[in-house]
Design an enzyme around this catalytic site. Sequence first.
Site, mmCIF file in Angstrom:
data_model
loop_
_atom_site.group_PDB
_atom_site.id
_atom_site.type_symbol
_atom_site.label_atom_id
_atom_site.label_comp_id
_atom_site.label_asym_id
_atom_site.label_seq_id
_atom_site.Cartn_x
_atom_site.Cartn_y
_atom_site.Cartn_z
ATOM 1 N N SER A 1 0.825 -1.213 0.000
ATOM 2 C CA SER A 1 0.000 0.000 0.000
ATOM 3 C C SER A 1 0.860 1.264 0.000
ATOM 4 O O SER A 1 0.336 2.374 0.008
ATOM 5 C CB SER A 1 -0.936 0.005 1.212
ATOM 6 N N ASN B 1 -2.201 -2.506 13.054
ATOM 7 C CA ASN B 1 -3.660 -2.365 13.006
ATOM 8 C C ASN B 1 -4.159 -1.145 13.781
ATOM 9 O O ASN B 1 -5.002 -0.388 13.295
ATOM 10 C CB ASN B 1 -4.329 -3.641 13.527
ATOM 11 N N THR C 1 -40.579 25.534 -9.971
ATOM 12 C CA THR C 1 -40.832 24.194 -9.444
ATOM 13 C C THR C 1 -41.086 23.352 -10.685
ATOM 14 O O THR C 1 -41.646 23.850 -11.671
ATOM 15 C CB THR C 1 -42.051 24.139 -8.500
ATOM 16 N N HIS C 2 -40.623 22.107 -10.654
ATOM 17 C CA HIS C 2 -40.708 21.227 -11.838
ATOM 18 C C HIS C 2 -40.006 21.845 -13.048
ATOM 19 O O HIS C 2 -40.372 21.571 -14.180
ATOM 20 C CB HIS C 2 -42.163 20.912 -12.208
ATOM 21 N N SER D 1 -14.229 25.746 -27.490
ATOM 22 C CA SER D 1 -14.323 24.476 -28.205
ATOM 23 C C SER D 1 -13.206 24.417 -29.234
ATOM 24 O O SER D 1 -12.767 25.452 -29.737
ATOM 25 C CB SER D 1 -15.685 24.395 -28.890
ATOM 26 N N LYS E 1 -18.182 28.988 -29.294
ATOM 27 C CA LYS E 1 -18.560 28.402 -28.008
ATOM 28 C C LYS E 1 -17.769 28.908 -26.811
ATOM 29 O O LYS E 1 -16.603 29.219 -26.884
ATOM 30 C CB LYS E 1 -18.428 26.875 -28.058
ATOM 31 N N ASN F 1 -17.708 27.316 -22.989
ATOM 32 C CA ASN F 1 -18.298 26.191 -22.266
ATOM 33 C C ASN F 1 -18.146 26.297 -20.745
ATOM 34 O O ASN F 1 -17.119 26.753 -20.263
ATOM 35 C CB ASN F 1 -17.669 24.881 -22.739
ATOM 36 N N GLU G 1 -19.505 21.740 -15.009
ATOM 37 C CA GLU G 1 -19.704 20.394 -15.561
ATOM 38 C C GLU G 1 -18.775 19.383 -14.894
ATOM 39 O O GLU G 1 -19.179 18.265 -14.577
ATOM 40 C CB GLU G 1 -19.439 20.391 -17.069
ATOM 41 N N TYR H 1 -9.390 -6.796 12.644
ATOM 42 C CA TYR H 1 -8.756 -6.276 11.432
ATOM 43 C C TYR H 1 -8.744 -7.334 10.331
ATOM 44 O O TYR H 1 -8.456 -8.497 10.569
ATOM 45 C CB TYR H 1 -7.312 -5.829 11.714
ATOM 46 N N GLN I 1 -7.425 -2.192 4.191
ATOM 47 C CA GLN I 1 -6.425 -1.391 3.469
ATOM 48 C C GLN I 1 -7.078 -0.628 2.310
ATOM 49 O O GLN I 1 -6.574 0.380 1.852
ATOM 50 C CB GLN I 1 -5.311 -2.309 2.937
ATOM 51 N N LYS J 1 -8.352 3.531 2.206
ATOM 52 C CA LYS J 1 -7.586 4.771 2.092
ATOM 53 C C LYS J 1 -7.711 5.513 0.762
ATOM 54 O O LYS J 1 -7.883 6.731 0.737
ATOM 55 C CB LYS J 1 -6.114 4.491 2.410
#
Length: 462
Positions: free
Chosen positions: A25, A112, A157-158, A279, A285, A287, A292, A319, A324, A327
């Site tokens: 690790s 541990n 709303t909606h 773009s 464009k 963006n 996003e 343990y 492991q 993390k």
Amino acid sequence: MTEKQTWSQRFESALNPAIARFNASIGFDIELIKYDITGSQAHAKMLAHTGIISYEEGEILFTGLEQIRQEYDQGKFQPGIDSEDVHFAVEKRLTEIVGDVGKKLHTARSRNDQVGTDTRLYLRDQIRKIRQQLREFQGVLLDIAEKNVETLIPGYTHLQRAQPVSLAHHLLAYFQMAQRDWERLADVYSRVNISPLGCGALAGTTFPIDRHYTAKLLHFDRVYANSLDGVSDRDFAIEFLCAASIIMVHLSRLSEEVILWASEEFRFVTLKDSCATGSSIMPQKKNPDVPELVRGKTGRVFGHLQAMLVIMKGLPLAYNKDLQEDKEGIFDSVNTVKACLEAMTILLQEGLEFRHQRLATAVTEDFANATDVADYLAARGVPFREAYNIVGKVVKTSIAAGKLLKDLHLEEWQEIHPAFAADIYEAIAPRQVVAARNSYGGTGFVQVREAIVNARTQINGK
Ligand code: ARG
């Protein structure tokens, strides 16, 4: 794998190199090195304090560990795969530096309880940082809100135009979400801040250790009361990932709104050059990559929460190596939340320009004042449901005639119901529609101004 493992005396042959890589690790838990050193220093002090090792030995261990910290900071200590994990890496280096005394560090301890301690120390720091970032994010929301109490924006709303609201009110909704995130993290912190150190491998230790002493040195609020629980509990990780996921939900919702607002269909905001991208093929464009990406990155944090829950669900005490796997998800979630909070704060601060003219028009071009006509009648004694039905019909005939409510003549209003008087025009003007919603927590300007003052006090408080 040429070098022998720390545990290798019990083994006849060396680990298969591919298995060594699979098992290791160090590639990611190196992130914990400074916490591992701090935890080990506290442990060394405790060993000396309780007489398990001599005072001098304690000093040597402490100083040697400090040297590793410096070496790492200066880029001089870069442990490789032969160390398996950060805990072995530090212990090995310590023995190289201070000689055989280094081999005493692991007395009355296991990896541990050690890894649990490190992860909690790391998360404690990160929670503090994220809470600070939330405060900065809230501060920027408030700055914009303060300037836009009287800026109106359609409320939905909606995703259908519903009633206009103050732009400040809209932004303050996100302030409140961030406030809950800030509070939630404090609550999570209280369960991160429990020391498992001294739980040993699973059952405690034969040495006369003082767990409260190390807990105090490391500023833990308390210690785990049960050693099996102490080494195998990852509730704190699940809780953190849950809080992180909720932060991402909030950021992602705001992102979605900014993306909509920046579209040609809404045109509520302009993206400034410093926070938008072009773009490669369409020259016109601009963006909204920042929101996003934030929206997109939300998925990985949810994924880490899901992974952690699944890791835990079938684990017998205590343990297991499965742990492991906690993390990478924690680290990635921390980094993702911090990066997204930073980017969204900058986007709000300098990347968005609200198009006031367009917003002012937007709130006058629909039937978002229809409820106010119904309320007008209801305030003059017509039962609300009856008023609602009357206004429904008015909307229908107005749409057919290509008119808005403000375009109806007074005679037309009075034909609909005699209770209508000349003040109907004032009652349905967008500004009045917003101002009138003066109930506690509503969008009325008086309420919003008060909400801003309260919000400021809240973030300046601590
Ligand atoms: N690298 C391990 C982890 O991250 C440390 C604990 C290993 N303990 C053990 N008994 N193998 O969980």
